[in-house]
Design a protein around this motif. Structure first.
Motif, short mmCIF file in Angstrom:
data_model
loop_
_atom_site.label_atom_id
_atom_site.label_comp_id
_atom_site.label_asym_id
_atom_site.label_seq_id
_atom_site.Cartn_x
_atom_site.Cartn_y
_atom_site.Cartn_z
N GLU A 164 18.19 40.88 -23.90
CA GLU A 164 16.98 41.66 -24.17
C GLU A 164 17.20 43.16 -23.94
OE1 GLU A 164 13.50 39.68 -22.57
OE2 GLU A 164 14.16 37.74 -23.36
N VAL A 262 17.79 40.44 -17.48
CA VAL A 262 18.18 39.20 -18.14
C VAL A 262 19.69 39.17 -18.35
CG1 VAL A 262 17.88 37.71 -20.16
CG2 VAL A 262 15.95 39.05 -19.31
N ARG A 265 24.22 35.37 -22.08
CA ARG A 265 25.56 34.80 -21.96
C ARG A 265 25.99 34.15 -23.27
NH1 ARG A 265 24.93 29.13 -18.79
NH2 ARG A 265 23.00 28.51 -19.78
N THR A 276 20.35 28.34 -9.65
CA THR A 276 19.33 29.11 -10.37
C THR A 276 18.20 29.56 -9.44
OG1 THR A 276 18.24 27.07 -11.03
CG2 THR A 276 19.81 28.01 -12.59
N LEU A 279 18.48 33.14 -8.93
CA LEU A 279 17.89 33.89 -10.06
C LEU A 279 16.38 33.99 -9.89
CD1 LEU A 279 19.82 32.34 -13.12
CD2 LEU A 279 20.50 34.25 -11.67
N PHE A 280 15.76 32.87 -9.52
CA PHE A 280 14.30 32.80 -9.37
C PHE A 280 13.80 33.87 -8.41
CE2 PHE A 280 10.49 31.31 -7.17
CZ PHE A 280 9.69 30.86 -8.20
N ASN A 283 13.71 37.09 -10.04
CA ASN A 283 13.16 37.13 -11.40
C ASN A 283 14.21 37.42 -12.46
OD1 ASN A 283 10.27 36.77 -12.27
ND2 ASN A 283 9.94 37.88 -10.35
N ILE A 284 15.45 37.00 -12.21
CA ILE A 284 16.52 37.25 -13.18
C ILE A 284 16.48 36.17 -14.26
CG2 ILE A 284 19.03 37.35 -13.50
CD1 ILE A 284 19.14 38.41 -10.55
N GLY A 285 16.51 36.60 -15.49
CA GLY A 285 16.47 35.68 -16.62
C GLY A 285 17.86 35.27 -17.06
N LEU A 286 17.94 34.08 -17.65
CA LEU A 286 19.21 33.56 -18.16
C LEU A 286 18.96 33.09 -19.58
CD1 LEU A 286 22.14 32.71 -17.38
CD2 LEU A 286 21.20 30.50 -16.72
N ARG A 287 19.60 33.75 -20.54
CA ARG A 287 19.44 33.32 -21.93
C ARG A 287 20.81 33.29 -22.60
NH1 ARG A 287 14.32 35.52 -25.14
NH2 ARG A 287 14.99 33.67 -26.27
N GLY A 288 20.85 32.81 -23.83
CA GLY A 288 22.10 32.85 -24.58
C GLY A 288 22.57 31.48 -24.99
N GLY A 289 23.65 31.49 -25.77
CA GLY A 289 24.20 30.26 -26.32
C GLY A 289 24.94 30.60 -27.61
N ASN B 102 9.06 41.83 -6.72
CA ASN B 102 10.39 42.00 -6.15
C ASN B 102 10.62 43.43 -5.66
OD1 ASN B 102 11.07 39.88 -8.73
ND2 ASN B 102 11.79 39.32 -6.69
N ARG B 265 9.18 29.87 -15.36
CA ARG B 265 8.91 29.03 -14.18
C ARG B 265 8.36 29.86 -13.03
NH1 ARG B 265 14.64 28.06 -11.26
NH2 ARG B 265 15.47 30.14 -11.61
N ASN B 272 18.34 23.98 -5.58
CA ASN B 272 19.01 25.21 -5.99
C ASN B 272 19.80 25.08 -7.28
OD1 ASN B 272 18.08 26.70 -3.84
ND2 ASN B 272 19.84 26.18 -2.53
N PHE B 280 22.35 26.26 -22.34
CA PHE B 280 23.23 27.09 -23.19
C PHE B 280 23.37 26.50 -24.59
CE2 PHE B 280 27.38 28.13 -24.99
CZ PHE B 280 27.49 29.50 -24.78
N ASN B 283 20.40 27.21 -26.53
CA ASN B 283 19.87 28.58 -26.46
C ASN B 283 18.52 28.64 -25.74
OD1 ASN B 283 21.07 31.13 -27.59
ND2 ASN B 283 21.65 29.71 -29.23
N GLY B 285 16.13 29.61 -22.82
CA GLY B 285 16.10 30.65 -21.79
C GLY B 285 15.39 30.17 -20.54
N LEU B 286 15.75 30.76 -19.42
CA LEU B 286 15.15 30.44 -18.14
C LEU B 286 14.76 31.75 -17.48
CD1 LEU B 286 14.65 28.15 -16.02
CD2 LEU B 286 16.93 28.64 -15.14
N ARG B 287 13.46 31.94 -17.30
CA ARG B 287 13.00 33.16 -16.64
C ARG B 287 11.93 32.80 -15.62
NH1 ARG B 287 12.24 38.41 -20.24
NH2 ARG B 287 12.55 39.19 -18.13
N GLY B 288 11.50 33.78 -14.84
CA GLY B 288 10.41 33.55 -13.91
C GLY B 288 10.79 33.79 -12.48
N GLY B 289 9.79 33.70 -11.62
CA GLY B 289 9.97 33.98 -10.20
C GLY B 289 8.63 34.40 -9.62
#
Lengths: 348, 348
Positions: A164, A262, A265, A276, A279-280, A283-289, B102, B265, B272, B280, B283, B285-289
């Motif tokens: 992003e 974000v 990857r 993860t 990450l929570f 508030n770090i996002g994980l996207r990609g593929g 945060n 989320r 954890n 992946f 595709n 995505g995982l975001r939140g916190g």
């Protein structure tokens, strides 16, 4: 016809096989002009992952449409096209949402054999990307850039889109392989103003700068993390492009994000499980593929190459004829080539 | 002054303590009007997580500014305010990026004790949200909605924002606690046209419909997943709001996404480690916190409450006086209350 074939780890060969034919209305037969070797091919070339012996190889090419099925009207014989590794139908929910790399109308086994003289390509109506004119109209440099749009440039762009990256972002790119280098181009296209490339090798650092990197960090692991935090006044990055896939690179990615950033990857994950929760709490996002090759090429990348705004073809620093496929793989295996170009047929 | 105090798992008490004072220029002392009990408080009330005995409790309130430090000019004594559980300074990289949950300028131990007569609140200049007028100007319903903006509505909205809900999205909300119910409101505010609520309890299903759910799925696990896929013609959801945090709910979330969808989320992760390779390859995505309470309240939520567009206060279906704090916790523990409201002081 000739096609590159995997014999056993470390050994490739050129074999004779029957020219493919149209099997479905939605197929096209492509006469391949140029193909290349992907960093992901090294996994099985090195014997780290399994591959069926005597399977044909390669998943990136540019070529000329030789024949089309009855339902294919978007391209016709003689058209010059980018042949992506993806096969988007353009109609399923994944394709419509812009994720044609996850098209749900795929066909098992229909995505190899691009390192050969002819290829049967499925979902040809939507997935192929038509290039104006013919190969002879373009310079070597631009042809190489078209070839990069079949995978590596689209994949680097996918890392930037997934992370992003927006106007004025501070971005870190982890990995200086061809994908990571194209990730730099992608981040710049999306407006990043600071692009920190984590790169160890001098030749790649030079290309990273050419592509738009503003800073280079040669250190890895904790030292590399400390360097990023120093460069960002301890804030961390707005977006991180993870173009490696190892546990260490994912760990680095998570530790250099500012809260809410974000990680985009595209490196095939080496390990399934990751923490993860860490990450929570930030508030770090994980996207990609898998990249959306056709979507990106049609929306932005082909146009950017035609206008000379980007030159991803520069990642090809070694060139081979199809007959020398073994040398093309070895050059990448030994890191002599950032990415090996394979000339398959002469241009008209 | 009186303040709710944790004695041991299952036991709360009201204790007398000294009224807090301004310790820093950036503090404010708040006279609490209403507070409430959070679903996350049940973790330590039930003895599942640890909490220091004799610690003061609560992290959501509305109140009147009693006193401010010398650097606080944005609010003044007598102002009516939402007292968020977050303490954004408004100036660090996290706050500037919209992630004030945060904030990097926090103070250890300064986020409890909202279930009491007075509270010392840090970073008061930016974090407090001023409400026009005074408590007596508003109906009970609207006052309850203001209180919801201290955490639960902002957290539900964070799930929707993190899941990147946009105009016309098909959304699934997992969890029918107060946060999940507010997630439905959040998804609707962001333009979702189809909102599938996974909810087992009749009273909550009813509220889910009132808040904007278009479909209800009572089943969980594999049966629930099958139901979502059926309702979405096997495409999966564009966005999933995960408002529980258990391994099963995360597993469900991952299996009902269309390729490229994002899981937003806000349920505190029970485990954890998770399999992110599965994400992946699709595709996903995982975001939140932790929610950005002040950012959301100032940007959109307070205005939406004042205009009567949203009524998140409806999640408070049981009301208690501060002296009855034990009953307020027990009602939530026994699922008699979706969320317990705690009346602390009478309104002027």
């Amino acid at each position: 016809m000739k096609v590159a074939t995997f014999i056993e780890p470390g050994t490739m060969a050129i074999k004779e096989t029957a020219k493919p034919v149209v099997e479905k209305d939605t197929d096209a037969i492509i006469k391949i002009v140029r193909a290349c070797v992907c960093g992901s091919d090294l996994w099985w070339f090195r014997g780290i992952s399994k591959r069926e012996p005597n399977s044909t190889t390669g998943h990136e090419a540019i070529g000329i449409v030789e024949e089309v099925g009855a339902a294919v009207t978007a391209v016709k014989p003689g058209d010059f096209v980018i042949v992506p590794f993806t096969h988007g139908c353009g109609e399923c929910a994944a394709c419509k949402a812009g994720f044609d790399g996850n098209c749900t109308n795929r066909e098992a086994g229909a995505n190899g054999g691009y390192q050969g003289e002819y290829l049967r390509f499925i979902n040809a109506q939507w997935a192929l990307i038509k290039i104006p004119g013919k190969p002879a109209d373009y310079s070597e440099t631009i042809l190489n850039s078209f070839l990069a749009l079949a995978d590596v440039m689209a994949t680097g762009f996918h890392a930037a889109k997934s992370a992003e990256v927006v106007e004025a972002s501070t971005v870190v790119v982890i990995g200086d392989g061809a994908v990571g280098l194209c990730g730099i181009i992608g981040a710049k296209l999306l407006g990043a103003t600071r692009i920190i490339a984590m790169s160890k090798y001098e030749e790649r650092q030079k290309l990273a700068r050419e592509f738009g990197a503003t800073d280079i960090i040669a250190e890895r692991g904790d030292k590399g993390i400390a360097k990023v935090m120093e460069l960002t006044h301890n804030d961390g990055a707005d977006a991180v492009l993870e173009c490696v896939g190892t546990e260490m690179s994912m760990d680095t990615a998570a530790k250099i994000c500012r809260p809410g950033a974000v990680i985009g990857r595209v490196g095939v994950p080496q390990k399934n499980e990751m923490n993860t929760s860490a990450l929570f709490w930030q508030n770090i996002g994980l996207r990609g593929g898998v990249a959306s090759v056709t979507t990106y090429d049609k929306e932005i990348l082909l146009d950017a190459v035609l206008k000379g705004e980007i030159e991803p073809g520069k990642v090809f620093n070694k060139q081979f004829n199809l007959d020398d496929i073994q040398a093309a793989y070895e050059a990448m295996d030994k890191r002599e080539a950032i990415k090996s170009l394979v000339i398959v047929s002469q241009m008209d």
